[in-house]
Design an enzyme around this catalytic site. Structure first.
Site, PDB file in Angstrom:
ATOM      1  N   ASP A 387       0.879  -1.184   0.000  1.00 56.30           N
ATOM      2  CA  ASP A 387       0.000   0.000   0.000  1.00 56.30           C
ATOM      3  C   ASP A 387       0.908   1.223   0.000  1.00 56.30           C
ATOM      4  OD1 ASP A 387      -3.148   0.726   0.964  1.00 56.30           O
ATOM      5  OD2 ASP A 387      -1.615   2.281   1.298  1.00 56.30           O
ATOM      6  N   LEU A 388       0.727   2.069  -1.010  1.00 58.20           N
ATOM      7  CA  LEU A 388       1.613   3.236  -1.111  1.00 58.20           C
ATOM      8  C   LEU A 388       1.395   4.144   0.094  1.00 58.20           C
ATOM      9  CD1 LEU A 388       1.304   4.110  -4.930  1.00 58.20           C
ATOM     10  CD2 LEU A 388       2.873   2.530  -3.787  1.00 58.20           C
ATOM     11  N   ASP A 430      -4.359   2.483  -4.262  1.00 54.58           N
ATOM     12  CA  ASP A 430      -2.889   2.392  -4.284  1.00 54.58           C
ATOM     13  C   ASP A 430      -2.436   1.072  -3.660  1.00 54.58           C
ATOM     14  OD1 ASP A 430      -3.630   2.884  -1.721  1.00 54.58           O
ATOM     15  OD2 ASP A 430      -2.225   4.546  -1.378  1.00 54.58           O
TER      16      ASP A 430
END
Ligand SMILES: Nc1nc2c(ncn2[C@@H]2O[C@H](COP(=O)(O)OP(=O)(O)OP(=O)(O)O)[C@@H](O)[C@H]2O)c(=O)[nH]1
Length: 524
Positions: A387-388, A430
């Site tokens: 997960d960014l 993301d």
């Protein structure tokens, strides 16, 4: 039955039996006289000799009983009795050849009436009418009886030679008539037989003609289908050598008939297939065709001009009569467009439209496969949940287009970090997942996580913006951390949240003790 009776009469006649003569007269003495002349024995009655003398110009003894032997004589004393005899003889198949009929026979029928009755029963009977007197003019008698050819008139007094000659001549005529009739009948039967055979032969000929016309029509139809079909048609022998092709084949492949005939189906192999040393698809399909009589499927082929096309090929063995060479017919259709469309739909169904990475469904399938393989004793797998970090501010500040470009760049970098057998997927937003198929070595997930952190720590250039992001990674091994897909994915997800909790830009392995804050140097 009448016919059969005549037939028997003829058999009798030709067999040399004595012709039968019926004497019809109301006077017994006359019968005796005839018998003397024609071979019978005269009755023992002296008075009759006088009568005989009155009737015959010469004495009967002059003719002698041996003058005309060989007749079978019967007597009737009235016309009605004669009729019974004639009918009985005809029915028994032994008809009379000749009847001597007296003109006057009181109290019954006279000679003319008697003859009429007799001829109704036996029209072939020869008749001699015997008379000294007549109630009719002779022309009238002949007209009335309408049978001049079978009637003679013998006028009293009789001459023995005349009687004898009449008997012989008319019996011979009767026999000759019968012989002619039989011969005619035999000829007619022969003609009928031949006619029947001719009719039968003609009917057979007509049937063969109709069958040939039907076959010719079938052949014309088949030829028309062959020439006008939109699909390519190729006919081969049992060694896959092309025997004939239709115009649609030429349109599809660019090969004219003279270029294709004699070649095998490998004529259409692609360049790559030709280069490959492995057993090609054509070999496999031909083995199946020989074994089962049919094969169908899609294969990439190459035209004469080198362009590739995807063809749907359906091959079948053609049933041929025993002794004829085996033939196979192939129907070909260009399905390149359909194939591309299908590929596109498959791509859309299994891939994320923004990044081109695998989507959630695709990932699920691959995780299931990996866990199944592990269950069967194969290597396990490793899931990295990514997960960014702080992606939202980029989106908010610079807009979604910039965010999208950033996501695409992340996808490219992720793809570059994994092996061919591994899978990079985007779940949405993301969130990304890496599936490492075959979790070797034991810490492969951690090693890849390190590479991910390092790779995504590098700035991403989008237009004029140099963007700096980070990523939090959760690691879980299957089947160690989860034997089923849901569990394994939840564990990896949970591990990722622990990494976030540690301060982001780090990884956390499921089941490991919670560590302290991540190295701030590694964070943005
Ligand atoms: N550009 C773009 N943004 C998306 C897309 N899908 C989701 N997002 C956005 O991505 C962001 C993800 O949210 P978060 O992960 O909570 O934001 P974050 O800033 O990374 O938060 P942390 O993970 O806690 O660091 C949201 O702002 C979504 O609107 C997409 O397809 N394109």
């Amino acid at each position: 039955m009448k016919h059969a009776a005549h037939e028997l009469g003829w058999v009798q006649a030709v067999a040399g039996a004595a012709p039968r003569i019926l004497l019809v007269d109301d006077m017994a003495a006359i019968h005796d006289d005839f018998r003397k002349i024609l071979g019978g024995t005269p009755p023992v009655d002296a008075g009759l000799d006088d009568l005989e003398a009155a009737l015959f110009e010469s004495a009967p003894s002059r003719a002698g009983p041996s003058a005309a032997p060989g007749f079978e004589l019967d007597s009737a004393y009235q016309g009605s009795e004669a009729l019974v005899r004639v009918r009985t003889a005809a029915e028994a198949g032994r008809p009379y050849a000749l009847a001597f009929v007296d003109m006057r026979m009181p109290p019954g029928w006279d000679g003319v009436q008697t003859i009429e009755q007799l001829w109704r029963v036996d029209p072939a009977l020869q008749v001699v009418i015997c008379t000294a007197y007549s109630d009719y003019a002779w022309e009238e008698v002949l007209d009335r009886l309408d049978a001049k050819h079978r009637l003679m008139i013998l006028k009293k007094p009789f001459d023995a030679i005349e009687v004898s000659q009449l008997a012989h001549t008319l019996c011979a005529k009767w026999q000759a008539d019968h012989a002619v009739a039989r011969h005619t009948e035999a000829l007619e039967r022969e003609v009928q037989l031949r006619l029947g055979e001719l009719r039968e032969a003609n009917q057979q000929l007509q049937q063969e003609l109709a069958e040939r016309q039907r076959r010719e029509a079938d052949l014309q139809l088949a030829a028309s289908v062959f020439h006008n079909a939109l699909n390519g048609i190729v006919v081969t022998d049992e060694r896959a050598r092309i025997v004939s092709v239709n115009p649609a084949f030429t349109r599809l492949t660019g090969y004219e008939p003279h270029e294709a005939v004699g070649q095998t189906l490998r004529l259409l192999r692609t360049e790559a297939d030709r280069a490959s040393r492995a057993d090609d698809l054509y070999h496999q399909l031909w083995l199946q065709l020989l074994a089962t009589g049919e094969w169908s499927g899609e294969l990439w082929s190459q035209r004469k001009d080198g362009s590739r096309f995807c063809e749907w090929l359906s091959l079948n063995r053609v049933p041929v009569p025993p002794g004829q060479p085996r033939r196979f017919v192939g129907l070909m259709a260009d399905v390149t467009e359909q194939r591309r469309q299908q590929d596109s739909w498959r791509q859309q169904a299994l891939h994320d439209p923004l990044t081109g990475l695998a989507n959630r469904a695709h990932l699920h399938g691959r995780v299931d496969e990996a866990l199944l393989r592990a269950q069967r004793g194969g290597a396990g797998c490793c899931l990295l949940f990514l997960d960014l970090d702080r992606f939202k501010p980029i989106n908010d500040r610079l807009g979604h287009d910039v965010g999208d470009a950033l996501l695409r760049e992340v996808a490219e970098r992720l793809k570059a970090l994994i092996r061919h057998d591994d899978l990079a997927a985007r779940l949405g937003g993301d969130e990304f997942v890496l599936l490492l198929d075959g979790a070797e070595p034991a810490d492969c997930g951690e090693r890849v996580a390190d590479r991910v952190l390092a790779s995504l720590a590098l700035p991403v250039q989008v237009g004029e913006h140099s963007l700096q992001i980070g990523v939090s990674v959760g690691i879980a091994y299957g089947p160690l951390d989860g034997a089923d897909r849901d569990t394994l994915m939840k564990q990896a997800d949970a591990a990722m949240y622990l990494a976030k909790a540690r301060g982001r830009q780090c990884w956390h392995r499921h089941g490991a003790a919670p560590a302290g804050p991540a190295d701030p140097a590694a964070s943005i």
